[in-house]
Design a protein around this motif. Structure first.
Motif, PDB file in Angstrom:
ATOM      1  N   ARG A 129       0.850  -1.215   0.000  1.00 24.06           N
ATOM      2  CA  ARG A 129       0.000   0.000   0.000  1.00 24.06           C
ATOM      3  C   ARG A 129       0.874   1.250   0.000  1.00 24.06           C
ATOM      4  O   ARG A 129       0.566   2.227  -0.678  1.00 24.06           O
ATOM      5  CB  ARG A 129      -0.932  -0.014   1.214  1.00 24.06           C
ATOM      6  CG  ARG A 129      -1.911  -1.135   1.144  1.00 24.06           C
ATOM      7  CD  ARG A 129      -3.117  -0.986   2.045  1.00 24.06           C
ATOM      8  NE  ARG A 129      -4.047  -2.037   1.701  1.00 24.06           N
ATOM      9  CZ  ARG A 129      -4.429  -3.006   2.523  1.00 24.06           C
ATOM     10  NH1 ARG A 129      -4.006  -3.047   3.768  1.00 24.06           N
ATOM     11  NH2 ARG A 129      -5.258  -3.943   2.097  1.00 24.06           N
ATOM     12  N   VAL A 152     -11.489 -10.315  -5.596  1.00 27.29           N
ATOM     13  CA  VAL A 152     -10.681  -9.608  -4.595  1.00 27.29           C
ATOM     14  C   VAL A 152     -11.380  -8.289  -4.295  1.00 27.29           C
ATOM     15  O   VAL A 152     -11.634  -7.488  -5.205  1.00 27.29           O
ATOM     16  CB  VAL A 152      -9.244  -9.339  -5.092  1.00 27.29           C
ATOM     17  CG1 VAL A 152      -8.444  -8.619  -4.009  1.00 27.29           C
ATOM     18  CG2 VAL A 152      -8.560 -10.649  -5.484  1.00 27.29           C
ATOM     19  N   ALA A 168      -4.116 -11.975   1.806  1.00 28.04           N
ATOM     20  CA  ALA A 168      -5.471 -12.505   1.670  1.00 28.04           C
ATOM     21  C   ALA A 168      -5.504 -13.442   0.469  1.00 28.04           C
ATOM     22  O   ALA A 168      -4.960 -13.106  -0.590  1.00 28.04           O
ATOM     23  CB  ALA A 168      -6.445 -11.346   1.453  1.00 28.04           C
ATOM     24  N   VAL A 222      -6.132  -5.552  -6.547  1.00 29.64           N
ATOM     25  CA  VAL A 222      -5.734  -6.906  -6.134  1.00 29.64           C
ATOM     26  C   VAL A 222      -4.497  -6.821  -5.234  1.00 29.64           C
ATOM     27  O   VAL A 222      -4.384  -7.528  -4.235  1.00 29.64           O
ATOM     28  CB  VAL A 222      -5.467  -7.811  -7.368  1.00 29.64           C
ATOM     29  CG1 VAL A 222      -5.142  -9.238  -6.936  1.00 29.64           C
ATOM     30  CG2 VAL A 222      -6.651  -7.788  -8.319  1.00 29.64           C
TER      31      VAL A 222
HETATM   32  C1  LIG Z   1      -4.902 -11.043  -3.235  1.00 31.03           C
HETATM   33  C2  LIG Z   1      -3.688 -10.269  -2.792  1.00 31.03           C
HETATM   34  C3  LIG Z   1      -3.571  -9.763  -1.505  1.00 31.03           C
HETATM   35  N1  LIG Z   1      -2.456  -9.058  -1.110  1.00 31.03           N
HETATM   36  C4  LIG Z   1      -2.318  -8.485   0.250  1.00 31.03           C
HETATM   37  C5  LIG Z   1      -2.845  -7.046   0.356  1.00 31.03           C
HETATM   38  C6  LIG Z   1      -2.931  -6.853   1.850  1.00 31.03           C
HETATM   39  O1  LIG Z   1      -1.689  -6.337   2.319  1.00 31.03           O
HETATM   40  C7  LIG Z   1      -3.141  -8.280   2.401  1.00 31.03           C
HETATM   41  C8  LIG Z   1      -4.490  -8.383   3.077  1.00 31.03           C
HETATM   42  O2  LIG Z   1      -4.401  -7.938   4.417  1.00 31.03           O
HETATM   43  P1  LIG Z   1      -5.051  -6.606   5.004  1.00 31.03           P
HETATM   44  O3  LIG Z   1      -5.611  -6.930   6.356  1.00 31.03           O
HETATM   45  O4  LIG Z   1      -5.953  -5.983   4.003  1.00 31.03           O
HETATM   46  O5  LIG Z   1      -3.798  -5.601   5.178  1.00 31.03           O
HETATM   47  P2  LIG Z   1      -2.445  -5.737   5.992  1.00 31.03           P
HETATM   48  O6  LIG Z   1      -2.647  -6.468   7.289  1.00 31.03           O
HETATM   49  O7  LIG Z   1      -1.373  -6.281   5.080  1.00 31.03           O
HETATM   50  O8  LIG Z   1      -2.041  -4.218   6.287  1.00 31.03           O
HETATM   51  P3  LIG Z   1      -2.865  -3.079   7.116  1.00 31.03           P
HETATM   52  O9  LIG Z   1      -4.071  -3.691   7.746  1.00 31.03           O
HETATM   53  O10 LIG Z   1      -1.902  -2.537   8.126  1.00 31.03           O
HETATM   54  O11 LIG Z   1      -3.193  -2.055   6.048  1.00 31.03           O
HETATM   55  O12 LIG Z   1      -3.053  -9.142   1.263  1.00 31.03           O
HETATM   56  C9  LIG Z   1      -1.391  -8.870  -2.012  1.00 31.03           C
HETATM   57  O13 LIG Z   1      -0.362  -8.269  -1.666  1.00 31.03           O
HETATM   58  N2  LIG Z   1      -1.506  -9.333  -3.296  1.00 31.03           N
HETATM   59  C10 LIG Z   1      -2.593 -10.042  -3.736  1.00 31.03           C
HETATM   60  O14 LIG Z   1      -2.634 -10.443  -4.923  1.00 31.03           O
END
Ligand SMILES: Cc1cn([C@H]2C[C@H](O)[C@@H](COP(=O)(O)OP(=O)(O)OP(=O)(O)O)O2)c(=O)[nH]c1=O
Length: 201
Positions: A13, A102, A152, A176
């Motif tokens: 992010r 997603v 996720a 995504v």
């Molecule tokens: C499907 C998918 C998910 N993800 C990641 C995005 C998110 O960082 C993570 C989902 O968890 P989140 O709980 O959304 O986020 P986080 O714990 O990483 O960070 P914060 O709450 O502090 O903002 O999965 C990818 O990096 N690539 C992908 O293709």
């Protein structure tokens, strides 16, 4: 002074927000990510992102606090981050040769001069992702590499191997990865345009 804060521990992010040249500071939230299982996926990611944002917002004055949450859904099941390697293996096996969704929710919280929340806005984006047929050994290698554990749905579309799994997507790619830049920018312009470098443009 007006300040932008990203309430996230996710390096992905941070990188996406840096891409659009907004000056911001990172202050991750610390909240329990629990929700009502009867909520729709869109509502879940909006509520969780708002919870993260509110948790951080009151530490700042005259700020715009940005937070997000990502989940994966497959045939009415919600796939969050895997608990362990076995769960990651099972999730990826389920997603093989199928289309999943997603969802990323984003919350914007504005604070006033005495750190009170002056306004909030939430929205979400959904992207359809289709995996090709995955080879069990490839899944095993990917899981052993450790990348699925903080993601996720147990994969990262931006990872070497994660990218290989993806046959087709429909929607915003950045959604995504965890942050829908396109709808984010349009929403900020309407809700908090004064935080953009050239307000009014
Ligand atoms: C499907 C998918 C998910 N993800 C990641 C995005 C998110 O960082 C993570 C989902 O968890 P989140 O709980 O959304 O986020 P986080 O714990 O990483 O960070 P914060 O709450 O502090 O903002 O999965 C990818 O990096 N690539 C992908 O293709």
């Amino acid at each position: 002074m007006k300040q932008i804060v990203l309430a996230s521990a996710s390096p992905r992010r941070k990188k996406l927000l840096q891409q659009i040249n907004l000056p911001f500071e990172v202050h991750p939230s610390s909240v329990e990510e629990n929700y009502n299982p009867e909520w729709s996926p869109g509502k879940i990611v909006k509520e969780l992102s708002l919870k993260k944002g509110k948790n951080v917002a009151t530490d700042f004055s005259s700020a715009l606090v940005i937070s997000a949450d990502t989940i994966v859904t497959f045939e009415d099941t919600i796939l969050e981050k895997p608990e362990d390697a076995n769960e990651a293996y099972d999730m990826l096996t389920q997603l093989s040769n199928n289309t999943h969704q997603v969802y990323t929710g984003v919350a914007l919280c504005k604070t006033d001069q005495i750190n009170n929340i002056a306004g909030t806005k939430t929205f979400f984006e959904v992207t359809d992702v289709t995996f090709g047929k995955l080879n069990p050994q490839d899944i095993k290698n990917y899981v052993e590499g450790g990348s699925p554990m903080d993601k996720a749905g147990s994969y990262g579309i931006q990872d070497d191997f994660g990218a290989i799994f993806v046959k087709r997507i429909e929607g915003d790619y950045n959604n995504v990865v965890g942050f829908p830049l396109h709808s984010f920018y349009n929403t900020v312009r309407n809700f908090a345009g004064e935080f953009l470098p050239n307000p009014g443009n």
